[in-house]
Design a protein around this motif. Sequence first.
Motif, PDB file in Angstrom:
ATOM      1  N   LEU A  31      42.345   6.616  45.847  1.00 46.77           N
ATOM      2  CA  LEU A  31      42.430   5.344  45.310  1.00 46.77           C
ATOM      3  C   LEU A  31      43.508   5.189  44.255  1.00 46.77           C
ATOM      4  N   GLY A  32      43.904   6.473  43.729  1.00 48.32           N
ATOM      5  CA  GLY A  32      45.450   6.623  42.811  1.00 48.32           C
ATOM      6  C   GLY A  32      45.432   6.106  41.622  1.00 48.32           C
ATOM      7  N   ASP A  33      44.141   5.749  41.007  1.00 49.88           N
ATOM      8  CA  ASP A  33      44.189   5.064  39.972  1.00 49.88           C
ATOM      9  C   ASP A  33      43.226   6.007  38.828  1.00 49.88           C
ATOM     10  N   GLY A  34      43.237   7.002  39.008  1.00 53.25           N
ATOM     11  CA  GLY A  34      42.388   7.961  38.022  1.00 53.25           C
ATOM     12  C   GLY A  34      41.136   7.844  37.946  1.00 53.25           C
ATOM     13  N   SER A  35      40.351   6.842  38.788  1.00 57.41           N
ATOM     14  CA  SER A  35      38.813   6.807  38.356  1.00 57.41           C
ATOM     15  C   SER A  35      38.312   7.977  39.155  1.00 57.41           C
ATOM     16  N   PRO A  36      36.917   8.261  38.548  1.00 61.13           N
ATOM     17  CA  PRO A  36      36.203   9.341  38.928  1.00 61.13           C
ATOM     18  C   PRO A  36      35.908   9.358  40.260  1.00 61.13           C
ATOM     19  N   PRO A  37      35.404  10.622  40.969  1.00 64.65           N
ATOM     20  CA  PRO A  37      35.292  10.774  42.460  1.00 64.65           C
ATOM     21  C   PRO A  37      34.208  10.041  42.851  1.00 64.65           C
ATOM     22  N   SER A  38      33.033   9.383  41.993  1.00 66.04           N
ATOM     23  CA  SER A  38      32.070   8.918  42.307  1.00 66.04           C
ATOM     24  C   SER A  38      32.251   7.449  42.753  1.00 66.04           C
ATOM     25  N   THR A  39      33.630   7.027  42.569  1.00 67.45           N
ATOM     26  CA  THR A  39      33.926   5.491  42.799  1.00 67.45           C
ATOM     27  C   THR A  39      34.317   5.118  44.200  1.00 67.45           C
ATOM     28  N   THR A  40      33.746   4.147  44.419  1.00 71.03           N
ATOM     29  CA  THR A  40      33.972   3.399  45.776  1.00 71.03           C
ATOM     30  C   THR A  40      34.404   1.985  45.303  1.00 71.03           C
ATOM     31  N   ARG A  41      35.527   1.589  45.870  1.00 67.65           N
ATOM     32  CA  ARG A  41      35.938   0.150  45.741  1.00 67.65           C
ATOM     33  C   ARG A  41      35.820  -0.531  47.024  1.00 67.65           C
ATOM     34  N   ASP A  42      35.257  -1.709  46.807  1.00 66.64           N
ATOM     35  CA  ASP A  42      35.010  -2.449  47.984  1.00 66.64           C
ATOM     36  C   ASP A  42      36.173  -3.727  48.090  1.00 66.64           C
ATOM     37  N   THR A  43      36.865  -3.804  47.011  1.00 69.33           N
ATOM     38  CA  THR A  43      38.012  -4.658  46.979  1.00 69.33           C
ATOM     39  C   THR A  43      39.300  -3.962  46.471  1.00 69.33           C
ATOM     40  N   PRO A  44      40.335  -4.650  46.923  1.00 69.51           N
ATOM     41  CA  PRO A  44      41.683  -3.932  46.542  1.00 69.51           C
ATOM     42  C   PRO A  44      41.932  -3.586  45.064  1.00 69.51           C
ATOM     43  N   GLY A  45      42.198  -2.606  44.742  1.00 68.69           N
ATOM     44  CA  GLY A  45      42.624  -2.144  43.293  1.00 68.69           C
ATOM     45  C   GLY A  45      43.923  -1.744  43.047  1.00 68.69           C
ATOM     46  N   LEU A  46      44.855  -2.004  41.928  1.00 69.48           N
ATOM     47  CA  LEU A  46      46.139  -1.676  41.675  1.00 69.48           C
ATOM     48  C   LEU A  46      46.301  -0.141  41.523  1.00 69.48           C
ATOM     49  N   VAL A  47      47.210   0.424  42.170  1.00 70.93           N
ATOM     50  CA  VAL A  47      47.591   1.724  41.939  1.00 70.93           C
ATOM     51  C   VAL A  47      48.564   1.726  40.723  1.00 70.93           C
ATOM     52  N   PRO A  48      48.266   2.071  39.516  1.00 73.71           N
ATOM     53  CA  PRO A  48      49.168   2.107  38.255  1.00 73.71           C
ATOM     54  C   PRO A  48      50.313   3.135  38.115  1.00 73.71           C
TER      55      PRO A  48
END
Length: 153
Positions: A31-48
Amino acid sequence: VMEGAGGVTHVCARRRDGSGLCWGSNLVGALGDGSPPSTTRDTPGLVPGLPPIVELASGGAHACVRAIDGRVFCWGENALGQVGVDNAVAMPVERAPREVLGLGPALEIAAGDSHTCARVASGLRCWGGNARGQLGNGATGGTSYVPVVVTWP
Protein backbone atom coordinates in the motif's frame (compact mmCIF):
# COMPACT_ATOMS: atom_id res chain seq x y z
CA VAL A 1 -8.12 7.62 -12.70
CA MET A 2 -5.69 7.64 -15.61
CA GLU A 3 -3.96 4.28 -15.15
CA GLY A 4 -4.06 1.25 -12.88
CA ALA A 5 -1.89 -1.80 -12.21
CA GLY A 6 -2.52 -4.80 -10.01
CA GLY A 7 -0.33 -7.21 -8.11
CA VAL A 8 -1.31 -10.49 -6.48
CA THR A 9 -3.20 -8.91 -3.55
CA HIS A 10 -3.04 -5.16 -4.22
CA VAL A 11 -3.94 -2.59 -6.87
CA CYS A 12 -2.49 0.88 -7.46
CA ALA A 13 -3.73 3.72 -9.64
CA ARG A 14 -2.57 7.10 -10.89
CA ARG A 15 -4.92 10.09 -10.87
CA ARG A 16 -4.91 12.88 -13.43
CA ASP A 17 -3.32 15.19 -10.82
CA GLY A 18 -0.25 12.91 -10.60
CA SER A 19 -1.04 11.39 -7.22
CA GLY A 20 -0.84 7.66 -6.54
CA LEU A 21 -3.36 5.48 -4.71
CA CYS A 22 -3.28 1.84 -3.60
CA TRP A 23 -5.69 -0.64 -2.00
CA GLY A 24 -5.83 -4.29 -1.01
CA SER A 25 -3.46 -6.15 1.34
CA ASN A 26 -0.54 -4.48 3.08
CA LEU A 27 1.03 -7.70 4.34
CA VAL A 28 4.33 -6.84 2.63
CA GLY A 29 3.94 -3.08 2.33
CA ALA A 30 2.26 -2.89 -1.08
CA LEU A 31 0.00 0.00 0.00
CA GLY A 32 3.04 2.28 0.34
CA ASP A 33 1.53 4.35 3.14
CA GLY A 34 3.54 3.02 6.08
CA SER A 35 0.55 1.25 7.62
CA PRO A 36 1.02 -2.00 9.58
CA PRO A 37 1.07 -5.43 7.86
CA SER A 38 -2.41 -6.26 9.18
CA THR A 39 -3.96 -3.42 7.15
CA THR A 40 -6.34 -4.31 4.36
CA ARG A 41 -7.85 -1.39 2.48
CA ASP A 42 -11.04 -1.93 0.50
CA THR A 43 -10.99 1.59 -0.96
CA PRO A 44 -8.11 3.51 -2.56
CA GLY A 45 -5.74 5.33 -0.20
CA LEU A 46 -3.15 7.96 -1.03
CA VAL A 47 0.51 6.93 -1.25
CA PRO A 48 2.18 9.85 0.60
CA GLY A 49 5.55 11.39 -0.17
CA LEU A 50 5.51 11.01 -3.95
CA PRO A 51 6.25 13.78 -6.44
CA PRO A 52 3.76 14.02 -9.34
CA ILE A 53 3.83 10.67 -11.19
CA VAL A 54 3.28 9.87 -14.85
CA GLU A 55 3.43 6.05 -14.83
CA LEU A 56 3.05 3.12 -12.46
CA ALA A 57 3.77 -0.59 -12.45
CA SER A 58 2.86 -3.32 -9.97
CA GLY A 59 4.67 -6.59 -9.44
CA GLY A 60 3.61 -9.55 -7.35
CA ALA A 61 3.77 -7.69 -4.02
CA HIS A 62 5.53 -4.43 -4.88
CA ALA A 63 4.76 -1.27 -6.81
CA CYS A 64 6.86 1.35 -8.61
CA VAL A 65 6.11 4.75 -10.10
CA ARG A 66 7.89 7.04 -12.52
CA ALA A 67 7.82 10.69 -11.52
CA ILE A 68 7.42 13.51 -14.01
CA ASP A 69 11.17 14.22 -13.65
CA GLY A 70 12.09 10.58 -14.45
CA ARG A 71 12.93 9.44 -10.92
CA VAL A 72 11.62 5.97 -9.99
CA PHE A 73 10.17 5.18 -6.56
CA CYS A 74 9.22 1.69 -5.36
CA TRP A 75 7.74 0.08 -2.24
CA GLY A 76 6.49 -3.28 -0.98
CA GLU A 77 8.21 -6.65 -0.88
CA ASN A 78 11.97 -6.35 -1.29
CA ALA A 79 13.10 -9.87 -0.36
CA LEU A 80 14.70 -10.25 -3.80
CA GLY A 81 15.57 -6.59 -4.32
CA GLN A 82 12.55 -5.80 -6.51
CA VAL A 83 12.16 -2.41 -4.77
CA GLY A 84 15.77 -1.57 -5.70
CA VAL A 85 16.97 -0.96 -2.15
CA ASP A 86 20.06 -2.86 -1.01
CA ASN A 87 18.75 -3.85 2.41
CA ALA A 88 17.00 -7.17 1.94
CA VAL A 89 18.60 -8.77 4.99
CA ALA A 90 17.60 -6.01 7.41
CA MET A 91 14.47 -4.77 5.64
CA PRO A 92 12.81 -7.28 3.29
CA VAL A 93 9.78 -4.96 3.16
CA GLU A 94 9.70 -1.25 2.29
CA ARG A 95 6.43 0.21 3.61
CA ALA A 96 6.91 3.65 2.03
CA PRO A 97 8.21 4.80 -1.37
CA ARG A 98 11.99 4.75 -1.80
CA GLU A 99 13.84 6.22 -4.75
CA VAL A 100 15.76 3.70 -6.88
CA LEU A 101 19.29 5.08 -6.95
CA GLY A 102 21.86 4.66 -9.71
CA LEU A 103 19.26 4.63 -12.43
CA GLY A 104 19.12 8.09 -14.01
CA PRO A 105 15.94 9.52 -15.51
CA ALA A 106 13.61 6.72 -16.61
CA LEU A 107 11.51 6.89 -19.75
CA GLU A 108 9.37 3.85 -18.97
CA ILE A 109 8.95 1.23 -16.21
CA ALA A 110 7.66 -2.34 -15.95
CA ALA A 111 7.39 -4.81 -13.07
CA GLY A 112 7.27 -8.59 -12.90
CA ASP A 113 6.54 -10.84 -9.97
CA SER A 114 9.92 -10.32 -8.27
CA HIS A 115 11.80 -7.91 -10.54
CA THR A 116 11.49 -4.43 -12.03
CA CYS A 117 12.88 -2.81 -15.17
CA ALA A 118 13.27 0.75 -16.42
CA ARG A 119 14.09 2.09 -19.86
CA VAL A 120 16.61 4.92 -19.67
CA ALA A 121 18.28 6.94 -22.44
CA SER A 122 21.25 4.55 -22.55
CA GLY A 123 19.20 1.33 -22.62
CA LEU A 124 17.41 -0.97 -20.23
CA ARG A 125 18.14 -1.54 -16.52
CA CYS A 126 16.58 -4.24 -14.32
CA TRP A 127 16.81 -5.23 -10.64
CA GLY A 128 15.37 -7.88 -8.33
CA GLY A 129 15.17 -11.66 -8.57
CA ASN A 130 16.96 -13.41 -11.41
CA ALA A 131 16.00 -17.07 -10.90
CA ARG A 132 15.17 -17.48 -14.59
CA GLY A 133 17.41 -14.83 -16.10
CA GLN A 134 14.78 -12.09 -16.04
CA LEU A 135 17.39 -9.35 -15.39
CA GLY A 136 18.83 -9.87 -18.86
CA ASN A 137 22.44 -9.51 -17.71
CA GLY A 138 23.69 -12.83 -19.07
CA ALA A 139 23.33 -14.70 -15.79
CA THR A 140 20.69 -16.97 -14.29
CA GLY A 141 20.15 -17.04 -10.57
CA GLY A 142 20.94 -14.62 -7.82
CA THR A 143 19.52 -11.24 -6.97
CA SER A 144 20.43 -7.64 -7.74
CA TYR A 145 19.37 -4.91 -5.33
CA VAL A 146 20.58 -2.24 -7.73
CA PRO A 147 19.81 -1.70 -11.43
CA VAL A 148 21.97 -3.77 -13.80
CA VAL A 149 22.44 -3.21 -17.52
CA VAL A 150 20.49 -5.51 -19.82
CA THR A 151 23.04 -6.90 -22.28
CA TRP A 152 21.98 -7.14 -25.91
CA PRO A 153 23.47 -9.63 -28.41
